[in-house]
Structures are given as C-alpha cells and as structure tokens.
Design a protein around this motif. Structure first.
Motif, short mmCIF file in Angstrom:
data_model
loop_
_atom_site.label_atom_id
_atom_site.label_comp_id
_atom_site.label_asym_id
_atom_site.label_seq_id
_atom_site.Cartn_x
_atom_site.Cartn_y
_atom_site.Cartn_z
N ALA A 158 -47.99 -28.12 -36.58
CA ALA A 158 -49.16 -28.34 -35.71
C ALA A 158 -48.71 -28.63 -34.29
CB ALA A 158 -49.98 -29.52 -36.25
N ILE B 152 -53.85 -30.39 -31.57
CA ILE B 152 -54.90 -29.75 -32.37
C ILE B 152 -56.26 -29.90 -31.67
CG2 ILE B 152 -56.13 -29.85 -34.57
CD1 ILE B 152 -53.51 -31.03 -35.76
N ALA C 297 -55.24 -34.94 -31.72
CA ALA C 297 -56.31 -34.02 -32.10
C ALA C 297 -57.60 -34.38 -31.36
CB ALA C 297 -56.55 -34.08 -33.60
#
Ligand code: FAD
Length: 384
Positions: free
Chosen positions: A156, A159, A297
């Motif tokens: 990741a 995000i 995120a």
C-alpha cells in the motif's frame, strides 16, 4: 517524484478516476483498484442513476482535468425545473436569471469512461476486477481479491478511499480507529423508468429542463439524455401506503401512475416491466466525524459523505473533493500526509456537512413546495 510515495486509490468510479487524472498529471505514481471489470471493454454495468445533474462545482474540477469540452459535448442543458402539477399547468422555474446559470444532464456511464481513458492517458495504473477486501495496517498491505476469487497482497502507498458509500477502506479504517460513523436512512427509495425518444429520435418532453411531478409525499423526476430519451426516477417511501412495498403488482403500479402522473404515464413505454426489472435503490446520509487515519488513509467522495440526491450534488461535491485534494498535494507535496489529510478534511467537511443537510431539506421542497402558490410567489419576488 520517484521517491515520493505511491498514491493508492481504491474505487474507479466518478471521483476516483477524476482524482487519478489530477494526481497523475502532477507526475505522481498513481495506482487505481476497481472491483468491477473494465467498463471500456465490458460495457458499463450501471447500478445507480443513469444520468446525473452536473453543476458549476463539478464542471470546475473537470475543467482542471482538461475535460470540460469533451464532457460538455455529451450533456443536455437544463435551465430550470419543469413542474407538472396534477391536473394543472406545466411551468418552468428557472434556476437563475438566464442561461448563464444552468445545470447539465450527463450520462454516468459515458462520463466514467471518459474519466478512465484520461486517467490512463495521464499515467495512472488501473487494475480492474480487483476488490479490496481489507488492509493489513501493520504490514502496510492491501488485501485484494481478483475476479476468480484468488486472494493476494499488494504493497500500500498513501491510501485514498474513493470506493463509495459502502467503502471497504472506511471499514478497514474503522477497525483501527473511531470514525464516528452514523448512517441515517431516508426511509424512501428510488426506481428508474425509461422514456424513449420519439420515432424520429426527438424528445417527448421539453429537453432543456429537469422535469418534476411533485406529489407531496413522493415525486417523479425526469432528466434528458443526448439520444432524445429521458430517465425517469420515482422517489417514494419504502413502507406504508403508497410505498414500494405496497406497489407489489403490475395493476397496482399502473393504477398508481395513471392516478398520480397521468401526463407521464403514456411516455413510459414499459412501465411495469421497468418497475419490476429495475432494482429499488436505497437512500440515506452517511455522517462521519473523521475522514482520515493518521497520514496513511483518507476518504473522499461518497466514501466520506454519501448524501441523498435531491440537490444533485453528490458527484459535484466528490469532484470538488478531488480538486481540493489535488490542489493541496500540488501546493504542499506528500512529505507530511497527516497534515495534508487534516487540511483536506478541515476544508471539505463543513461543505460536505452543509450539502448533506441541504439535500435532505430539498427533498421536502421538491416534492412538496415547488407547486405551492405561496412558494412560487416568494420565488418571483426573490427573482425580481
Ligand atoms: P461511486 O460512484 O459509488 O464509485 C465507487 C467505486 O468504487 C465504484 O466503481 C465501485 O465499484 C468501487 N468499489 C466499491 N467497493 C470497492 C472495493 N471494495 N474495492 C474496489 N473497488 C470498489 N450526484 C450529482 O452530483 N448529481 C446528480 O444528479 C446525482 N443524482 C443521483 C441520483 C441518484 C438516484 C443517486 C443514488 C445518486 C445521485 N448522485 C448525484 C450522487 C452520485 O451518484 C454520487 O455522489 C457519486 O456517484 C459518488 O461517486 P464516488 O466515485 O464517490 O462513488
């Protein structure tokens, strides 16, 4: 740019694909994961509303992506509401003083295809048939499921959850921190019905208007499409009388439309077919206290603030999110994502909360007040 983090976008709907364009054009490495197949190969799957009202806010973001002309070529201008009173006259209520203040009806599927093409052309890497099932925060990995059901892990980056009202990114964030999530169901749903063009391809209703049949507790609306058709949408209570639950037979549907929308019923070619074939969509408002998890995120678009559609501003608001985020990234870079995400939320959350409240209020106005003589008088005075 090579040592700046990858931007990992989840959801290639309207907002995710626009954000991918804006960030990739800045030279960032952008990866976009979408659970559906590539609609450019498979055809657009649809799902929600076939067409949408594009307004100035959304257009500004499309402009920044260099797509204004391409998108506008596929729209029908709507200069106001055409109100169809029961047994009464039909009247246009303009949105503004003249045609400089209008909105545009745009096809969701075609808009999405345009955005995906532009995202790829800008250098974003698109991964279709790839569903986010979870996030391993400790290992900093996405848990992905491919179309054949096989599971895999993928590193990741930063995000951004653009995966809509049922966001998997939001669920993963909520497992790690308290987001203060509340979902407020409206208790009303929607159903789409098609109004085909005339035999020679013309419009059966005035094309440059958003048509409304207001009936106090419910309403029918219709937006034009460039091929001469209209998409009609019935908004109605889920339970009670009348409701989607009570309209449970072809006869009940036909009689309801004949009584309530007599001037529309003849325009819909296959009323009962559409009614029972098309799903009943659910509506509600998603409120969150927090849109980001540290600098790891962030949620945008419907994933952060799904709203009821009565101002026609959900996509427009999501497009504004994408533009604001891209502008912040351009101004500040990605060195301090926690501060970046906090600034984004501080800027956008009051706006999203405001349009969420205004959209709830506008349901009452559209279905109940637009045919009220006092209301019309007030509008005339306000327009003077
Ligand atoms: P979505 O459009 O929901 O896109 C999310 C994407 O993420 C989808 O492609 C989905 O497949 C993908 N996804 C979901 N989960 C995953 C996962 N786990 N992994 C990978 N991908 C995933 N707005 C307007 O501005 N004007 C209007 O006139 C208007 N009319 C509307 C009428 C109706 C009836 C409704 C219901 C909504 C309307 N809206 C309108 C609102 C608008 O549809 C939404 O605000 C807009 O679609 C939000 O875009 P989004 O990209 O945030 O989310």
């Amino acid at each position: 740019m090579r040592d700046t983090p990858v931007l990992t976008l989840i959801g290639a709907g309207l907002v995710g694909s626009l954000l991918a364009i804006l960030l990739a054009r800045q030279g960032h490495r952008v990866e976009l994961f979408e659970r559906r197949g590539d609609p450019r190969r498979l055809g657009y799957e649809g799902g929600r509303s076939i067409n949408l009202a594009l307004a100035a806010r959304g257009l500004r973001a499309l402009d920044a992506a260099g797509l204004r002309d391409e998108v506008m070529a596929e729209t029908v201008m709507m200069r106001g509401r055409m109100v169809h009173e029961l047994g009464g006259p039909t009247a246009l209520q303009r949105y503004g003083r003249d045609d400089s203040e209008v909105i545009w009806s745009v096809h969701r599927g075609r808009l999405n295809l345009t955005l995906l093409d532009a995202a790829e052309a800008a250098g974003a890497r698109l991964h279709f048939d790839t569903r986010l099932a979870g996030i391993d925060w400790d290992g900093n990995e996405l848990l992905l499921v491919d179309a054949d059901g096989s599971e895999r892990r993928h590193a990741a980056g930063l995000i951004v959850g653009c995966d809509g009202a049922g966001s998997a990114v939001r669920a993963a964030m909520a497992a790690r921190t308290h987001l203060g999530e509340r979902f407020e169901p409206l208790g009303h749903g929607y159903k789409e019905v098609a109004i085909a063009p005339t035999a020679d391809g013309g419009f059966k209703l005035e094309p440059n208007a958003l048509h409304i049949w207001p009936r106090d507790a419910y309403m029918l609306i219709a937006l034009p499409n460039i091929d001469g058709s209209f998409t009609g949408t019935l908004f109605l209570a889920s339970e009670g009388e009348p409701s989607f639950a009570s309209l449970d037979s072809a006869a009940a549907v036909a009689s309801f439309f004949a009584t309530e929308f007599p001037d529309a019923v003849g325009l819909i070619d296959d009323l009962t077919g559409d009614f029972f074939r098309h799903p009943t969509g659910l509506l509600g408002t998603l409120w969150l206290d927090r849109w980001h998890l540290e600098g790891r995120a962030l949620l945008i678009g419907d994933a952060a603030h799904a709203i009821v559609p009565f101002h026609g501003q959900g996509m427009n608001c999501g497009f504004e999110d994408a533009l604001t985020l891209a502008e912040l990234v351009a101004a500040r870079g990605l060195d301090d994502p926690a501060a970046l995400f906090a600034s984004f939320a501080a800027d956008r959350k009051p706006n999203a909360d405001a349009i969420a409240r205004m959209s709830l209020h506008n349901y009452l106005e559209m279905r109940d007040h637009v045919d009220d003589p006092d209301y019309k008088l007030k509008r005339l005075v306000a327009d003077e």
